[in-house]
Design an enzyme around this catalytic site. Structure first.
Site, PDB file in Angstrom:
ATOM      1  N   LYS A  29      13.969  12.880   1.506  1.00 48.92           N
ATOM      2  CA  LYS A  29      12.835  13.620   0.932  1.00 48.92           C
ATOM      3  C   LYS A  29      12.706  13.199  -0.533  1.00 48.92           C
ATOM      4  CE  LYS A  29      10.776  18.191   0.666  1.00 48.92           C
ATOM      5  NZ  LYS A  29      10.346  18.071  -0.730  1.00 48.92           N
ATOM      6  N   ARG A  62      -2.537  13.710  -2.008  1.00 49.34           N
ATOM      7  CA  ARG A  62      -2.688  14.642  -0.889  1.00 49.34           C
ATOM      8  C   ARG A  62      -3.570  15.829  -1.259  1.00 49.34           C
ATOM      9  NH1 ARG A  62       2.751  16.660   1.756  1.00 49.34           N
ATOM     10  NH2 ARG A  62       3.028  17.541  -0.332  1.00 49.34           N
ATOM     11  N   GLU A  72       5.301   8.051  -0.620  1.00 50.19           N
ATOM     12  CA  GLU A  72       5.586   8.704  -1.896  1.00 50.19           C
ATOM     13  C   GLU A  72       5.641   7.679  -3.020  1.00 50.19           C
ATOM     14  OE1 GLU A  72       6.967  12.807  -3.118  1.00 50.19           O
ATOM     15  OE2 GLU A  72       6.208  11.973  -1.241  1.00 50.19           O
ATOM     16  N   LYS A  94      12.568  14.594  11.736  1.00 51.30           N
ATOM     17  CA  LYS A  94      11.303  14.422  12.451  1.00 51.30           C
ATOM     18  C   LYS A  94      11.553  14.157  13.932  1.00 51.30           C
ATOM     19  CE  LYS A  94       8.870  12.527   8.449  1.00 51.30           C
ATOM     20  NZ  LYS A  94       8.142  11.388   7.876  1.00 51.30           N
ATOM     21  N   LYS A  99      16.710  20.882   2.478  1.00 52.76           N
ATOM     22  CA  LYS A  99      16.905  20.589   1.057  1.00 52.76           C
ATOM     23  C   LYS A  99      18.371  20.719   0.648  1.00 52.76           C
ATOM     24  CE  LYS A  99      12.353  21.417  -0.867  1.00 52.76           C
ATOM     25  NZ  LYS A  99      11.643  21.914  -2.061  1.00 52.76           N
TER      26      LYS A  99
END
Length: 262
Positions: free
Chosen positions: A2, A23, A59, A176, A200
């Protein structure tokens, strides 16, 4: 992984980058095409036989070493230093003048797809990422297909152990569903997919000692107190200074030389 940066959608038509957007709120984003064109790691033309239309999502981020070099240049010329790589990356991508991107070396990792046309997407998410990498778009190598909850937890722990050694900031890992058919059946809740979940890491903290307080004079004459800390390694970087620009907060916490701080 992430990544801690800014989500970007790259739209390629017949293999050529025609638009890049943030986004935004999940429906409407900002057009940042001119700034994204300056990111050397993003190809302006895809490799190989590209489909009529493919949107690649990922990203934009700043590596820690590039961030440190940028701040050193700022210090050398008496300018304002930047707080962290994520905010710096987000600000750079959204600034109005692309010329300001030149000194802010940016990077990019792809992690998924938007709209496609005339392309047979692989049956799995892992296969899709392999295909995106074959187009010449960067995809991080730290990704794996695992089985069951034990496999997920093992990957989470493995990445946690090497998080400090990574050349960029992350705040967790993302699990995922690998099957694209199952992803489509599971669908979305507003802008969040039901087939992906972030796991996280706790915020990284270290304790150190406040050795002194200096006063920094900016080019406009503004005075900013700066805490001089016993150097401590945290979040992938060695921290030896912290600004005390919020006077009310510094007084409330009664910050003094010799204090132990987090």
């Amino acid at each position: 992984l992430k990544f801690d940066g800014l989500a970007i959608n790259l739209r390629y038509e017949d293999g050529v980058l025609v638009q890049a957007t943030t986004r935004g709120d999940g429906e409407t984003g900002e057009d940042v095409t001119q700034n994204v064109r300056t990111i050397g790691r993003i190809p302006l033309r895809l490799h190989g036989e590209a489909p009529p239309l493919i949107e690649i999502r990922g990203e934009a981020y700043m590596r820690r070493d590039d961030f440190e070099r940028l701040n050193q240049r700022q210090r050398d010329k008496g300018g304002k230093t930047f707080i962290n790589p994520r905010n710096t990356a987000a600000g750079a991508i959204r600034q109005l003048d692309p010329a300001g991107m030149v000194d802010k070396k940016m990077s990019f990792f792809a992690y998924g797809l938007g709209e496609t046309r005339g392309w047979a997407q692989p049956a799995t998410h892992s296969g899709t990422l392999d295909a995106i990498a074959a187009f010449g778009v960067p995809v991080d190598a730290d990704r794996r297909v695992v089985q069951g909850a034990d496999g997920l937890v093992a990957f989470h722990e493995e990445i946690a152990a090497k998080r400090d050694q990574l050349p960029f900031d992350i705040d967790g890992v993302v699990y995922k569903v690998n099957s694209v058919a199952l992803q489509q059946r599971l669908g979305f809740v507003t802008r969040e997919p039901r087939w992906a979940v972030a796991h996280k890491y706790p915020a990284q903290e270290q304790m150190t000692v406040l050795r002194g307080i200096d006063i920094q004079v900016g080019r406009t004459g503004k005075l900013t107190p700066v805490a001089k800390l016993e150097p401590v390694f945290v979040g992938g970087t060695t921290v030896s200074n912290a600004t005390l620009h919020n006077e009310d907060e510094a007084r409330r916490k009664d910050v003094r030389v010799g204090d132990t701080v987090i």
